[in-house]
Scaffold this motif. Sequence first.
Motif, PDB file in Angstrom:
ATOM      1  N   VAL A 110      -1.446  -1.208  -0.746  1.00 56.27           N
ATOM      2  CA  VAL A 110      -0.872  -2.533  -1.013  1.00 56.27           C
ATOM      3  C   VAL A 110      -1.613  -3.623  -0.244  1.00 56.27           C
ATOM      4  N   VAL A 111      -1.821  -3.417   1.035  1.00 59.40           N
ATOM      5  CA  VAL A 111      -2.455  -4.456   1.859  1.00 59.40           C
ATOM      6  C   VAL A 111      -3.908  -4.696   1.424  1.00 59.40           C
ATOM      7  N   THR A 112      -4.584  -3.660   0.999  1.00 62.61           N
ATOM      8  CA  THR A 112      -5.963  -3.819   0.533  1.00 62.61           C
ATOM      9  C   THR A 112      -5.994  -4.642  -0.746  1.00 62.61           C
ATOM     10  N   LEU A 113      -5.105  -4.346  -1.671  1.00 66.15           N
ATOM     11  CA  LEU A 113      -5.081  -5.094  -2.933  1.00 66.15           C
ATOM     12  C   LEU A 113      -4.662  -6.546  -2.720  1.00 66.15           C
ATOM     13  N   VAL A 120     -16.896  -6.235   3.337  1.00 60.73           N
ATOM     14  CA  VAL A 120     -16.703  -5.559   4.623  1.00 60.73           C
ATOM     15  C   VAL A 120     -15.218  -5.323   4.908  1.00 60.73           C
ATOM     16  N   PRO A 121     -14.323  -6.314   4.769  1.00 61.86           N
ATOM     17  CA  PRO A 121     -12.897  -6.021   4.974  1.00 61.86           C
ATOM     18  C   PRO A 121     -12.364  -4.996   3.972  1.00 61.86           C
ATOM     19  N   PHE A 122     -12.816  -5.075   2.729  1.00 60.00           N
ATOM     20  CA  PHE A 122     -12.387  -4.088   1.730  1.00 60.00           C
ATOM     21  C   PHE A 122     -12.828  -2.692   2.145  1.00 60.00           C
ATOM     22  N   LEU A 123     -14.084  -2.540   2.531  1.00 60.67           N
ATOM     23  CA  LEU A 123     -14.595  -1.226   2.923  1.00 60.67           C
ATOM     24  C   LEU A 123     -13.944  -0.728   4.213  1.00 60.67           C
ATOM     25  N   SER A 124     -13.616  -1.637   5.108  1.00 63.56           N
ATOM     26  CA  SER A 124     -12.909  -1.267   6.335  1.00 63.56           C
ATOM     27  C   SER A 124     -11.541  -0.681   5.996  1.00 63.56           C
ATOM     28  N   ASN A 125     -10.827  -1.337   5.090  1.00 58.23           N
ATOM     29  CA  ASN A 125      -9.531  -0.804   4.674  1.00 58.23           C
ATOM     30  C   ASN A 125      -9.680   0.502   3.914  1.00 58.23           C
ATOM     31  N   LEU A 126     -10.715   0.600   3.105  1.00 57.45           N
ATOM     32  CA  LEU A 126     -10.975   1.834   2.371  1.00 57.45           C
ATOM     33  C   LEU A 126     -11.243   2.985   3.347  1.00 57.45           C
ATOM     34  N   THR A 127     -11.967   2.708   4.401  1.00 53.03           N
ATOM     35  CA  THR A 127     -12.248   3.700   5.433  1.00 53.03           C
ATOM     36  C   THR A 127     -10.960   4.137   6.129  1.00 53.03           C
ATOM     37  N   THR A 128     -10.112   3.176   6.465  1.00 53.14           N
ATOM     38  CA  THR A 128      -8.830   3.486   7.107  1.00 53.14           C
ATOM     39  C   THR A 128      -7.949   4.297   6.168  1.00 53.14           C
ATOM     40  N   PHE A 129      -7.941   3.936   4.903  1.00 50.80           N
ATOM     41  CA  PHE A 129      -7.207   4.684   3.878  1.00 50.80           C
ATOM     42  C   PHE A 129      -7.708   6.132   3.836  1.00 50.80           C
ATOM     43  N   GLY A 130      -9.019   6.303   3.834  1.00 51.82           N
ATOM     44  CA  GLY A 130      -9.613   7.638   3.843  1.00 51.82           C
ATOM     45  C   GLY A 130      -9.224   8.426   5.083  1.00 51.82           C
ATOM     46  N   ILE A 149      -0.202   5.415   3.955  1.00 51.36           N
ATOM     47  CA  ILE A 149      -1.120   5.517   2.814  1.00 51.36           C
ATOM     48  C   ILE A 149      -0.752   4.474   1.766  1.00 51.36           C
ATOM     49  N   LEU A 150       0.530   4.367   1.443  1.00 50.23           N
ATOM     50  CA  LEU A 150       0.989   3.359   0.489  1.00 50.23           C
ATOM     51  C   LEU A 150       0.726   1.947   1.015  1.00 50.23           C
ATOM     52  N   PHE A 151       1.006   1.733   2.284  1.00 49.44           N
ATOM     53  CA  PHE A 151       0.760   0.442   2.927  1.00 49.44           C
ATOM     54  C   PHE A 151      -0.705   0.033   2.795  1.00 49.44           C
ATOM     55  N   THR A 155       2.078 -12.779  -2.655  1.00 55.92           N
ATOM     56  CA  THR A 155       2.912 -12.010  -3.585  1.00 55.92           C
ATOM     57  C   THR A 155       3.609 -12.877  -4.630  1.00 55.92           C
ATOM     58  N   GLY A 156       3.975 -14.097  -4.251  1.00 57.50           N
ATOM     59  CA  GLY A 156       4.753 -14.947  -5.150  1.00 57.50           C
ATOM     60  C   GLY A 156       6.211 -14.531  -5.238  1.00 57.50           C
ATOM     61  N   LEU A 157       6.615 -13.585  -4.401  1.00 60.13           N
ATOM     62  CA  LEU A 157       7.998 -13.107  -4.396  1.00 60.13           C
ATOM     63  C   LEU A 157       8.881 -14.047  -3.567  1.00 60.13           C
ATOM     64  N   PRO A 158      10.209 -13.959  -3.742  1.00 57.83           N
ATOM     65  CA  PRO A 158      11.112 -14.799  -2.945  1.00 57.83           C
ATOM     66  C   PRO A 158      10.930 -14.573  -1.446  1.00 57.83           C
ATOM     67  N   HIS A 159      11.225 -15.621  -0.689  1.00 56.69           N
ATOM     68  CA  HIS A 159      11.030 -15.612   0.765  1.00 56.69           C
ATOM     69  C   HIS A 159      11.720 -14.424   1.434  1.00 56.69           C
ATOM     70  N   GLN A 160      12.961 -14.135   1.047  1.00 57.31           N
ATOM     71  CA  GLN A 160      13.720 -13.057   1.681  1.00 57.31           C
ATOM     72  C   GLN A 160      13.053 -11.693   1.479  1.00 57.31           C
TER      73      GLN A 160
END
Length: 135
Positions: free
Chosen positions: A100-103, A113-123, A95-97, A47-52
């Motif tokens: 985000v986690v897929t992107l 394969v991991p992308f399609l696995s997440n896409l399947t779970t999203f579906g 659904i939002l999670f 993410t590049g966001l602050p640790h906290q």
Amino acid sequence: RSLYYNMFDKNKLKKISLFLFFIMFVYSGISKIFNFSKKVNTLQNKTGLPHQINVLGMIGVIILEIIGSLMLLFNEIYPGIIPQYVNKLIYLSYILFMIVVTLLYHPPGKAMVPFLSNLTTFGAFIYIYSDKFIK
């Protein structure tokens, strides 16, 4: 009624399938607790966001994966105890999670394969949400 009918009752199968579906998330949440620092550092690199912010995000994910999953499963066993809007919010959070986690972790084109696995779970989440909340 026949044994076949009783064995494959739609409501029983839905409960079993949801239990099997959420095992992965409960396990993942528990795993994140035991590998918290590593998981936060990986998230921070992504993410590049602050640790906290990443610490709070990881805590939120752990709560969603463990408590959220168990609440949804509890609601399947004892319907109506948890308010419907809470269940709806948990499913929408998942659904939002998944988006985000897929992107962040499995964007399309990197490893399919991991992308399609997440896409399947999203579906699956969209299907469950529509089955439960959209009439």
